[in-house]
Design an enzyme around this catalytic site. Structure first.
Site, PDB file in Angstrom:
ATOM      1  N   GLN A 180      62.747 109.070 -17.181  1.00  0.00           N
ATOM      2  CA  GLN A 180      63.858 109.491 -16.313  1.00  0.00           C
ATOM      3  C   GLN A 180      65.120 108.650 -16.534  1.00  0.00           C
ATOM      4  OE1 GLN A 180      63.840 112.219 -14.634  1.00  0.00           O
ATOM      5  NE2 GLN A 180      61.646 112.706 -14.600  1.00  0.00           N
ATOM      6  N   SER A 200      60.700 111.390 -23.125  1.00  0.00           N
ATOM      7  CA  SER A 200      60.270 112.782 -23.195  1.00  0.00           C
ATOM      8  C   SER A 200      61.489 113.653 -23.453  1.00  0.00           C
ATOM      9  CB  SER A 200      59.626 113.164 -21.867  1.00  0.00           C
ATOM     10  OG  SER A 200      59.361 114.543 -21.847  1.00  0.00           O
ATOM     11  N   HIS A 202      62.282 116.850 -23.193  1.00  0.00           N
ATOM     12  CA  HIS A 202      62.780 117.934 -22.332  1.00  0.00           C
ATOM     13  C   HIS A 202      63.478 117.456 -21.073  1.00  0.00           C
ATOM     14  CE1 HIS A 202      59.546 118.361 -19.143  1.00  0.00           C
ATOM     15  NE2 HIS A 202      58.998 117.492 -19.966  1.00  0.00           N
ATOM     16  N   THR A 238      50.565 116.631 -38.255  1.00  0.00           N
ATOM     17  CA  THR A 238      51.727 117.010 -39.065  1.00  0.00           C
ATOM     18  C   THR A 238      52.971 116.895 -38.199  1.00  0.00           C
ATOM     19  OG1 THR A 238      50.414 118.485 -40.432  1.00  0.00           O
ATOM     20  CG2 THR A 238      52.779 118.920 -40.363  1.00  0.00           C
ATOM     21  N   CYS A 325      51.776 120.401   0.095  1.00  0.00           N
ATOM     22  CA  CYS A 325      51.513 121.818  -0.046  1.00  0.00           C
ATOM     23  C   CYS A 325      51.836 122.362  -1.430  1.00  0.00           C
ATOM     24  CB  CYS A 325      52.274 122.595   1.016  1.00  0.00           C
ATOM     25  SG  CYS A 325      51.470 122.393   2.597  1.00  0.00           S
TER      26      CYS A 325
END
Lengths: 384, 130
Positions: A180, A200, A202, A238, A325
């Site tokens: 982040q 990361s 993305h 690869t 939830c």
């Protein structure tokens, strides 16, 4: 508004157009295997090694210490399990924190089944790790400390340089999950005093499915996979040429314009925070001052996050929540809980995370819709 | 993730709010677990003539509250007690497995409200006897 107002950029980001365009030719034209010796293979090798050099410049390290992986999760796993398993003769104790990503926490838990022990450093009410507590957990057989750079839920920036210094003085390996922090904070590994660092793609406008692991020269993590010689045999597979080219370009773009992004997104975040606090009662701010410029986490007291999320979704606004939830379990966010908030505050937490594509108009629309949403759901709730 | 019926009941829940002078009130769940439900019933001649709710909870909890209150309105006490959480979930077009407990909570809410009503009735009868 028909367009999605995407305010969940800590979950994932839109791929940058330049990055997407650049990647395309490695699918259909220059599609060689970097390990092949003929021209089209050699060309692919050049693309991968060029990407490695470009990343190394941004990290202020040697290209050979940059590894491309399949994700931030893989980078975290490789750093933690790889170092622990390689150097277990030096010690078997690991320290991490209560607010880490599951990729770190579960890796450490896995190691505890292999004879390692671990301790969890606590955080303060501001979501920042308590350094004195962390220090008190260090034992003679501590070999690894792993502390994230910026928290994904609150955006709280952790004192990495300082912890890195403490680790260095004691000869303990230090890993940071910097997922982040990319594109928002400096990634200069020498100044940060880190031995290993995970990224990361993305989260900074590269595609999903590609990550980076930096490791200091001389550290040799035990591979997670058995296979070929790729990535110095530390990460056999690869090389994913288009994604490697993409992640390098995305990182360059993120840092090329970082001052512009910082200024614009800081202002938008400030506007959002002020707008929510002004228009809505009983809002608890979970993001401390010392935080990355794109993240704002707040709790709306008396209502539950998932119902806020779905109502905002009907207005075309995408956000996330720390409520139980949405997690599939009945436990709310371990991050907000670690900050000493009560359960209802955790269940009512909502994270807004901006990107370079966020506009002022979107922020103003969001403030108004959040106000309506909270008012509507509070009417249903027994807690007004 | 959710059926259209669940989303309809969530977006426009029926029977929302606190009731003045209810015959019985049932409070179930716990905000610590992420959901709490308060059900209010008005009973005349053994028939639930009105029912309302207040719920702290997720989409499934709010939709279950709305659907359950719809289903017992106008029913006798015995009919309402016969309602199961499965009936509620089915009528909602199904709930994700992790959300089934929300329909259980609604069933429990109704039962708690009826129990409270019966207790109040008993107290009333006892007072009359004295």
């Amino acid at each position: 508004m028909e367009k999605t107002i995407y305010l969940d950029n800590n979950a994932t980001t839109r791929v940058d157009d330049t990055v997407a365009g650049e990647m395309l030719k490695y699918f259909t034209e220059e599609y060689g295997n970097p390990s092949s010796l003929y021209s089209i293979g050699a060309k692919a090798r050049t693309v991968v090694e060029d990407a490695r050099k470009r990343v190394a410049v941004l990290l202020n390290c040697e290209p050979r210490d940059v590894f491309f992986t399949g994700s931030g999760t893989e980078s975290d796993n490789l750093a933690i399990k790889g170092v622990a398993r390689r150097y277990k003769n030096k010690g078997t104790h690991i320290i991490t924190t209560a607010i880490e990503h599951h990729a770190v926490l579960k890796s450490v838990e896995q190691l505890s089944k292999e004879g390692f022990t671990y301790d969890i450093a606590r955080v303060g009410e501001d979501g920042i790790v308590d350094i004195e507590h962390l220090k008190s957990l260090i034992k003679p057989d501590t070999i690894l400390i792993s502390v994230m750079y910026a928290n994904n839920e609150t955006g709280a920036i952790q004192p990495i340089e300082e912890i890195g210094k403490i680790a260095k003085e004691r000869g303990i390996y230090f890993h940071t999950d910097a997922v982040q922090g990319a594109g928002k904070l400096s990634l200069n590994v020498k100044e940060l005093n880190v031995d290993l660092l995970s990224l990361s793609g993305h989260k900074f406008h590269a595609p999903k499915g590609v990550g980076i692991l930096y490791k200091r020269t001389g550290i040799n993590p035990t591979p997670l996979l058995s296979g070929g010689h790729q990535e110095l045999a530390v990460r056999p597979s690869t090389e994913n040429v288009p994604y490697i080219a993409g992640i390098a370009s995305a990182l360059e773009i993120a840092y090329r314009d970082i001052e512009v992004h910082r200024e614009k997104q800081s202002a938008l975040k400030k506007r959002l925070k002020a707008g929510l606090l002004k228009n809505i009662d009983k809002v608890v701010v979970n993001t401390p001052e010392k935080s990355v410029f794109n993240t704002l986490n707040v709790s709306f007291v008396g209502i539950e996050g998932e119902s806020i999320l779905f109502t905002l979704d009907s207005f075309g606004i995408a956000v996330s929540t720390g409520s139980a939830c949405t997690s599939g379990s009945l436990e709310p966010s371990h991050v907000i809980m670690a900050m000493g908030r009560d359960h209802t505050t955790c269940h009512g937490s909502v994270r807004f995370s901006l990107s370079k594509y966020t506009t002022e108009e979107e922020i103003d629309y969001t403030i108004e819709r959040v106000r309506e949403t909270v008012e509507k759901i509070r009417k249903i709730s027994p807690y007004k | 993730m959710y059926s259209q019926t669940v989303m309809d009941h969530f977006r426009n829940p029926h029977n929302v709010g606190k009731m003045e002078n209810p015959s019985g009130v049932g409070k179930v769940g716990n905000p610590q677990c992420g959901d709490e439900m308060v059900i209010y019933i008005k009973v005349e001649n053994n028939v639930i003539v009105d029912v309302t709710f207040e719920t702290f909870g997720c989409v499934a909890a709010i939709a279950s509250s709305s659907m359950t209150t719809d289903m017992i309105k106008g029913k006798t006490i015995e009919e309402a007690l016969g309602l199961s959480n499965k009936d509620v979930a089915d009528k909602l077009g199904g709930l994700p497995p992790v959300k089934m407990h929300c329909s259980v909570l609604a069933e429990e809410g109704i039962k708690a409200a009826i129990e409270d009503y019966r207790k109040r009735e008993e107290e009333k009868n006892n007072e009359q006897k004295i």
